[in-house]
Write an enzyme that holds these catalytic residues in place. Structure first.
Site, PDB file in Angstrom:
ATOM      1  CG  HIS A  34      12.914 -23.114   2.931  1.00  0.00           C
ATOM      2  ND1 HIS A  34      12.075 -22.477   3.812  1.00  0.00           N
ATOM      3  CD2 HIS A  34      13.801 -23.816   3.689  1.00  0.00           C
ATOM      4  CE1 HIS A  34      12.438 -22.762   5.045  1.00  0.00           C
ATOM      5  NE2 HIS A  34      13.479 -23.576   5.000  1.00  0.00           N
ATOM      6  CD  GLU A  79      13.621 -22.377   8.461  1.00  0.00           C
ATOM      7  OE1 GLU A  79      14.708 -22.586   7.882  1.00  0.00           O
ATOM      8  OE2 GLU A  79      12.590 -23.030   8.217  1.00  0.00           O
ATOM      9  CD  GLU A 101      14.456 -28.197   3.373  1.00  0.00           C
ATOM     10  OE1 GLU A 101      14.502 -28.452   4.581  1.00  0.00           O
ATOM     11  OE2 GLU A 101      15.007 -27.199   2.855  1.00  0.00           O
ATOM     12  CG  HIS A 102       9.848 -26.825   5.904  1.00  0.00           C
ATOM     13  ND1 HIS A 102       9.727 -26.612   7.253  1.00  0.00           N
ATOM     14  CD2 HIS A 102      10.991 -26.190   5.535  1.00  0.00           C
ATOM     15  CE1 HIS A 102      10.736 -25.873   7.687  1.00  0.00           C
ATOM     16  NE2 HIS A 102      11.518 -25.588   6.647  1.00  0.00           N
TER      17      HIS A 102
END
Length: 443
Positions: free
Chosen positions: A69, A149, A72-73
């Protein structure tokens, strides 16, 4: 239809289908092992283009939790050719959109543009995914974003309960962990760790590129090869990676209850059990069963719990499937004082269906829901692009629409009732987020 691999060293193109309910689907395997699938739909004026990597959160070790994840950012933060602003502005300047998401078994980066802007989208997306620099300042910036997040997710009990349920079923197995990682794993993660994960996992044999819309397959393949030239994904010949193994099956935990005490106005509960994996032929029967139990406003649970008794605003069932495991579960959000009644009614309905099965009328309705939702979900280029990629990445074949509908039609009452008798009689795990003590629920 099997998707066989060519000998390394040459590209091979095949037509997989010429579907009357869609367009012509073609597949090319590049010498590097990277696969390109397209569906040509001339009536469309847009194209959706996606780069799918067979890497998700379940591929991380404990200390790496959240790396997929995190990456991905970072892949939109700049390459040797483009800054982060240039990556976004070039697509937005033509009215397009880009995004990405990480799951437990794969990661996807995609763009949707006008057909005439597809060359730009391919160049930008290939550059971002293949050649990100992962600059140290960007790592620190995105670390802060991801921690926010995670904190935001913790403030959403309706989301948190699904993570709690995954932990109840899978425990410490990677399928039981948060896709985002936790504050304890994301905070110390270094650029070197992320870079190592990136270059080890993002290799051509692990990647499927899919596009759907008004396009030409040969042109897409040519543009992809140009976009990847002189990047780390421009590699020596190799064969596509084998699909994720289905054996041995994931060992799930014995039925357990997990409670996350939280002062909320509404309690969030999930009751469920381990189910079948995504390659099990009974998945079509499970889809029908799910529709009957909690798949819509006419479902048994919705009618019983919301319509007749008004105990909950939201109540539904769902099935999640992975390469080697799966779950079936029921979710409800209700006032804390109504949780016991909602759980009693849910357990009673599951036991009733396990013992008595469903009716012929429910079978017909459940099959109709499955077929309708599938076909209606294919009315945009994004969903068609996703279908191509998932077929290749997860199943190793693309099932024609007519065949899939036929498989649903072939489900019998005995199929559903036999599955219900096996599945719904299993011991159930329970996850609860709300204003309760940890010992408030006993089995």
């Amino acid at each position: 239809m099997s998707s066989s691999s060519p000998a390394p060293g040459r590209a091979v193109t095949r037509t997989l289908s010429d579907d009357p309910l869609g367009g012509t689907v073609r597949r090319t395997v590049l010498p590097s092992g990277l696969r390109v699938l397209t569906e040509a739909i001339p009536a469309m004026r847009s194209v959706s283009f996606g780069i799918w990597v067979a890497v998700g959160s379940r591929d991380e070790t404990g200390p790496q939790a959240g790396a997929a994840h995190f990456l991905e950012h970072l892949l939109f933060k700049g390459t040797r050719k483009r800054t982060a602003l240039e990556i976004s502005s070039e697509i937005e300047a033509v009215g397009g959109e880009t995004n990405a998401f990480t799951t437990k078994e794969y990661t996807c980066y995609y763009a949707r543009v006008l057909d005439e802007d597809l060359p730009l989208a391919i160049d930008v997306m290939c550059d971002a995914v293949a050649d990100s620099v992962l600059a140290e300042p960007d790592v620190e910036t995105e670390r802060g974003v991801i921690l926010e997040e995670i904190a935001m997710h913790d403030d959403e009990p309706g989301d948190e309960v699904h993570d709690l349920f995954a932990r109840a079923i899978y425990g410490d197995h990677p399928l039981g962990r948060l896709i985002s990682g936790t504050e304890d794993t994301v905070t110390p993660m270094t650029r070197r760790q992320i870079q190592g994960f990136y270059r080890k996992r993002y290799t051509p044999p692990q990647i499927v590129i899919a596009a759907a819309g008004n396009l030409d397959h040969a042109a897409v393949v040519k543009l992809v090869r140009q976009g990847l030239r002189d990047t780390p994904l421009d590699t020596d010949p190799a064969a596509p990676a084998p699909h994720r193994s289905t054996t041995p099956a994931v060992r799930t935990k014995p039925a357990t209850t997990l409670v996350e005490p939280k002062e909320t106005e509404q309690a969030h509960v999930i009751l469920g059990c381990p189910a079948i994996d995504r390659t099990d032929d009974r998945r079509f029967a499970l889809g029908v069963l799910n529709n009957v139990l909690g798949g819509g406003m006419s479902s048994r649970l919705f009618q019983e719990i919301r319509e007749q008794r008004g105990l909950a605003y939201s109540v539904y069932s769902y099935a999640s499937q992975y390469a080697d495991s799966g779950v079936f579960a029921v979710y409800a959000g209700c006032a804390p004082g109504k949780v016991d009644e909602v759980l009693d009614l849910t357990r009673a309905e599951l036991a009733r269906v396990a013992a008595e099965g469903i009716t012929e009328a429910e079978l017909a309705r459940g099959k109709g829901m499955s077929k309708g939702s599938f076909v209606l979900g294919l009315e945009d280029t994004g969903s068609r692009m996703s279908r191509l990629a998932k077929g290749e990445l997860l199943y190793g074949n693309l099932m024609p629409v007519d065949e899939l509908l036929a498989r649903v039609d072939a489900v019998t009452l005995a199929d559903v009732n036999e599955l219900a008798a096996e599945l719904l009689a299993r011991p159930m795990s329970l996850a609860v987020v709300g204003p309760f003590d940890e010992g408030a629920f006993t089995r």
